[in-house]
Design an enzyme around this catalytic site. Structure first.
Site, PDB file in Angstrom:
ATOM      1  N   GLU A  45      77.265  -6.277  62.748  1.00  0.00           N
ATOM      2  CA  GLU A  45      78.080  -5.093  63.017  1.00  0.00           C
ATOM      3  C   GLU A  45      79.303  -5.025  62.103  1.00  0.00           C
ATOM      4  O   GLU A  45      79.705  -3.949  61.672  1.00  0.00           O
ATOM      5  CB  GLU A  45      78.501  -5.045  64.482  1.00  0.00           C
ATOM      6  N   TYR A 128      84.279   1.007  67.971  1.00  0.00           N
ATOM      7  CA  TYR A 128      82.839   1.057  67.709  1.00  0.00           C
ATOM      8  C   TYR A 128      82.209  -0.326  67.868  1.00  0.00           C
ATOM      9  O   TYR A 128      81.220  -0.496  68.590  1.00  0.00           O
ATOM     10  CB  TYR A 128      82.509   1.598  66.299  1.00  0.00           C
ATOM     11  N   ASP A 146      79.394   5.863  66.535  1.00  0.00           N
ATOM     12  CA  ASP A 146      79.547   5.694  65.089  1.00  0.00           C
ATOM     13  C   ASP A 146      79.250   7.045  64.427  1.00  0.00           C
ATOM     14  O   ASP A 146      79.105   8.061  65.099  1.00  0.00           O
ATOM     15  CB  ASP A 146      78.590   4.616  64.577  1.00  0.00           C
TER      16      ASP A 146
END
Length: 353
Positions: A45, A128, A146
């Site tokens: 991520e 996020y 996102d």
DNA sequence: CAGCCGTGGAC
DNA sequence: TGTCCAAGGCT
């Protein structure tokens, strides 16, 4: 009354069309009880922030091969992590990656937090990423927003408010759709949908699992959403960079300060980069400098850069006033950020020095 | 809150 | 060539 989008419709599509990725536990394995490794989900991520899946894959494999656990990463040298990150961009991510790994290792017993709230406290982890890790690694019903989700929501509900002003409304819509069942698969499903079918240009509405409830599709506005506030034009900056090699093969390099552009990365000494013509400045070492016929061009997020590249072959008896010599065997061009590698290529590959 | 912060691929 | 854009965060 028009039908509402259902998470189940998207999850059915995801079961058939989920993309395969090195860090992903696919829907079948997840149903079989396979749990993702939070370390790997977190790392993916961070790497995926503003970066394409295609660009991330090789970096992810190199990082997790070299540092298989968060403890391994925490024990790494700064320069090794920055060198492995070179070429991926947004280098503050790499500095925060290491800071976070050391925090988790030293303060949290090597265990990643499993709630949105606690994840949000980690360096480099914003709204996020906290949502994505809590959903994907821990299967919590976090709202994950996102760029893909923004695009999908703006089209589903035909929202014409430009970003970033539309963000609260889009987040509200996303939260209302997030299911309590399979939240990890759902978060990845929306992003897969946005990356493949509900794409920025030429969305494939005809095969979309949410084509029926999509308002923009019926209005014919899907391709023009989401609206965005216009961007400022990029100015052009200029500078001079000094690519020197000593007669024993060593290279004259410097470690850039942690703050600012290319922070913490290795680079060639040089002038400041400014829009105005560069004032005369001190050379990093006394030598016979030659100017290359081709300048190095590069574009950053907010400016274009044209660099005059000067090269020199330096005798052994000189002492640099900027940078330090790095022995040839200790230098990998791949440790350089791209703009620095371009200068290297011009000096030592194209010019054949 | 708007500016800063990389890169490479698509078009 | 130039512009847009991609699983954003920090200040």
């Amino acid at each position: 009354m028009r039908d509402q989008p259902k998470a189940a419709e998207l999850l059915d599509w995801y079961d058939q069309h989920a993309r395969k990725m090195p860090w992903r536990v696919g829907p079948a394995d997840r149903k079989a009880g396979v749990a993702p490794d939070p370390y790997r989900i977190w790392m993916s991520e961070i790497m995926l922030q503003q970066t394409t899946v295609a660009a991330v894959k090789d970096f992810f494999l190199r990082f997790t091969t070299r540092w298989p656990t968060v403890q391994d990463l925490a024990a790494a040298k700064d320069e090794d992590v920055m060198g492995e990150w070179a070429g991926l961009g947004y280098y503050a991510r790499a500095r925060n990656l290491l800071k976070c790994a050391r925090h988790v290792t030293d303060e949290l017993g090597g265990v990643f937090p499993d709630t949105y709230e606690d994840l949000l406290k980690l360096p480099g982890v914003g709204p996020y990423t906290a949502g994505a890790v809590s959903a994907i690694a821990f299967d919590q019903a976090a709202t994950v927003v996102d760029g893909n989700v923004e695009r999908v929501m703006s089209r589903l509900y035909d929202i014409h408010t430009p970003l970033p002003a539309a963000k609260p409304e889009l987040t509200e819509r996303a939260a209302a759709l997030t299911p309590s069942k399979r939240p990890g698969d759902y978060a990845q499903a929306v992003m897969d949908l946005g990356a493949t079918i509900c794409s920025p240009k030429n969305p494939a509405c005809g095969i979309c699992p949410w084509r029926s409830p999509c308002i923009a599709r019926r209005q014919g506005t899907a391709a023009e959403l989401p609206k965005k506030t216009p961007k400022k034009p990029k100015p052009t900056r200029v500078g001079t960079i000094y690519v020197a090699r000593r007669v024993d093969g060593a290279f004259l390099l410097e470690r850039r300060p942690d703050k600012g552009l290319l922070g913490g990365m290795l680079g060639w000494p040089g002038s400041e980069w400014q829009e105005a013509k560069v004032a005369e400045h001190q050379k990093p070492i006394s030598a016979e400098w030659k100017t290359l016929p081709t300048e190095a061009r590069h574009t950053f997020t907010h400016f274009h850069l044209k660099l005059t590249v000067k090269t020199a072959l330096v005798p052994m008896d000189r002492t640099p006033n900027q940078g330090d010599f790095v022995a040839q065997q200790d230098f990998r061009p791949s440790d350089l950020p791209t703009v620095m590698r371009k200068a290297f290529d011009l000096a030592f590959v194209k010019a054949g020095n």
